[in-house]
Structures are given as structure tokens and as C-alpha cells.
Scaffold this motif. Sequence first.
Motif, PDB file in Angstrom:
ATOM      1  N   ASP A 121       0.871  -1.171   0.000  1.00 21.77           N
ATOM      2  CA  ASP A 121       0.000   0.000   0.000  1.00 21.77           C
ATOM      3  C   ASP A 121       0.911   1.225   0.000  1.00 21.77           C
ATOM      4  OD1 ASP A 121      -2.160   1.667   0.144  1.00 21.77           O
ATOM      5  OD2 ASP A 121      -2.505   1.336   2.291  1.00 21.77           O
ATOM      6  N   ARG A 122       0.806   2.047  -0.995  1.00 16.05           N
ATOM      7  CA  ARG A 122       1.706   3.194  -1.154  1.00 16.05           C
ATOM      8  C   ARG A 122       1.189   4.395  -0.360  1.00 16.05           C
ATOM      9  NH1 ARG A 122       3.619   2.231  -7.422  1.00 16.05           N
ATOM     10  NH2 ARG A 122       3.447  -0.020  -7.279  1.00 16.05           N
ATOM     11  N   THR A 123       1.292   4.257   0.940  1.00 13.32           N
ATOM     12  CA  THR A 123       0.847   5.331   1.834  1.00 13.32           C
ATOM     13  C   THR A 123       1.822   6.496   1.760  1.00 13.32           C
ATOM     14  OG1 THR A 123       2.121   4.464   3.689  1.00 13.32           O
ATOM     15  CG2 THR A 123      -0.153   3.630   3.442  1.00 13.32           C
ATOM     16  N   GLU A 124       1.359   7.655   2.222  1.00 15.59           N
ATOM     17  CA  GLU A 124       2.248   8.820   2.288  1.00 15.59           C
ATOM     18  C   GLU A 124       3.471   8.506   3.127  1.00 15.59           C
ATOM     19  OE1 GLU A 124       1.093  12.926   3.109  1.00 15.59           O
ATOM     20  OE2 GLU A 124      -0.908  12.401   2.379  1.00 15.59           O
ATOM     21  N   GLN A 125       3.265   7.797   4.223  1.00 11.88           N
ATOM     22  CA  GLN A 125       4.372   7.448   5.120  1.00 11.88           C
ATOM     23  C   GLN A 125       5.404   6.570   4.410  1.00 11.88           C
ATOM     24  OE1 GLN A 125       5.150   8.654   8.083  1.00 11.88           O
ATOM     25  NE2 GLN A 125       6.993   7.381   8.155  1.00 11.88           N
ATOM     26  N   LEU A 126       4.938   5.555   3.695  1.00 11.04           N
ATOM     27  CA  LEU A 126       5.876   4.682   2.986  1.00 11.04           C
ATOM     28  C   LEU A 126       6.632   5.473   1.923  1.00 11.04           C
ATOM     29  CD1 LEU A 126       7.156   1.929   2.447  1.00 11.04           C
ATOM     30  CD2 LEU A 126       5.275   1.492   0.835  1.00 11.04           C
ATOM     31  N   ILE A 127       5.930   6.287   1.165  1.00 12.37           N
ATOM     32  CA  ILE A 127       6.599   7.084   0.124  1.00 12.37           C
ATOM     33  C   ILE A 127       7.662   7.976   0.754  1.00 12.37           C
ATOM     34  CG2 ILE A 127       6.291   8.852  -1.667  1.00 12.37           C
ATOM     35  CD1 ILE A 127       5.173   6.034  -2.429  1.00 12.37           C
ATOM     36  N   LYS A 128       7.342   8.619   1.884  1.00 16.23           N
ATOM     37  CA  LYS A 128       8.332   9.459   2.575  1.00 16.23           C
ATOM     38  C   LYS A 128       9.554   8.644   2.973  1.00 16.23           C
ATOM     39  CE  LYS A 128       5.222  12.907   4.555  1.00 16.23           C
ATOM     40  NZ  LYS A 128       4.577  13.395   5.773  1.00 16.23           N
ATOM     41  N   GLU A 129       9.322   7.459   3.531  1.00 15.24           N
ATOM     42  CA  GLU A 129      10.441   6.611   3.959  1.00 15.24           C
ATOM     43  C   GLU A 129      11.300   6.187   2.771  1.00 15.24           C
ATOM     44  OE1 GLU A 129       9.507   3.743   7.378  1.00 15.24           O
ATOM     45  OE2 GLU A 129       7.513   4.205   6.542  1.00 15.24           O
TER      46      GLU A 129
ATOM     47  N   GLN B  36       9.247  10.981  -5.922  1.00 12.92           N
ATOM     48  CA  GLN B  36       7.998  10.773  -5.177  1.00 12.92           C
ATOM     49  C   GLN B  36       6.887  10.314  -6.114  1.00 12.92           C
ATOM     50  OE1 GLN B  36       7.876  14.749  -3.514  1.00 12.92           O
ATOM     51  NE2 GLN B  36       8.328  13.978  -1.465  1.00 12.92           N
TER      52      GLN B  36
ATOM     53  N   LYS C 224       4.892   6.467  -6.558  1.00 17.22           N
ATOM     54  CA  LYS C 224       3.439   6.311  -6.500  1.00 17.22           C
ATOM     55  C   LYS C 224       2.895   5.601  -7.737  1.00 17.22           C
ATOM     56  CE  LYS C 224       2.830  10.566  -3.851  1.00 17.22           C
ATOM     57  NZ  LYS C 224       2.389  11.967  -3.932  1.00 17.22           N
TER      58      LYS C 224
END
Length: 145
Positions: free
Chosen positions: A7-15, A44, A48
Amino acid sequence: MFIENPDRTEQLIKELVVIWEASVKATHTFLKEEDRISLRPYVQEALKEIDQLIVAYQGEKPVGFMGIENQKVEMLFLEPDCIGQGIGKKLITKAIEEYGVSYVDVNEQNPHAAEFYKRAGFAVFERTEKDEMGNPFPILKMKLG
């Protein structure tokens, strides 16, 4: 451990962007700080949108990732401390065996990456003077075989 298409959450993308930046600082010494800053939004967005995203974890923490599209590794980055531990080799092997990858582009100014892909069976078939975005960073186009 690998998680395919998480799941490409904002948190995962940031990490993953943090991993990308650390990896690029360690391996792409030809890039300036402003180059990395200007590339960040593209990274980024690519994270996504890439067809296949595979994230490498140590415990609960992501330590690397690979993006694949159209039989091509579009991105493979690891935490600098994880380089040389076999994670990249496992990722590229997975890409070849499970996703039918046969292409990758490598910055010519990143000879360690070019050697990594050569050891995995890739060979240079073309060289360009500029990257996809028109920047003056020569690219080695490599294919399996």
C-alpha cells in the motif's frame, strides 16, 4: 523480507524517498545538492505510479526498494549501510526471474552500479550523453544477455 506492491501510503513514500536520498548521496557523487532537491518530486511521483514496487525490509523498517516497468528496472536503491549485504542481488534476481526484467539504465558516473548489473548478467548496448530529463549525466543502457 520483500513486500511486493505494498500500500503506497504517504508514510511509505516518505520513507522510500529518504532511502533514495541517502543512497544517492552515497553513490551518485556527481550530483549536487540542488540536483537531488530538483529530482525529489519526480522520485515521489515515480514511487506512487511505477507498475511494480518491491520494498526490502529488515524487521519493520524499509531498507531498500526496486521499481519495475515494461521489463525494465527503473529504480533500485538501498540504505547505504545495506549496500554489499546481498539485498540488491536478491532484488535483481527476483526482477529477472519473477518479472522478466531484461533492461536497466545506469548513470555512467556511478561505476559501482554498472559493475553490479554486469555481475547480474547485463551488458551495455547503448550510451547517451544525457539522462531522460536532458541533464548532462551520461546513461549506459544495459540489457540482459
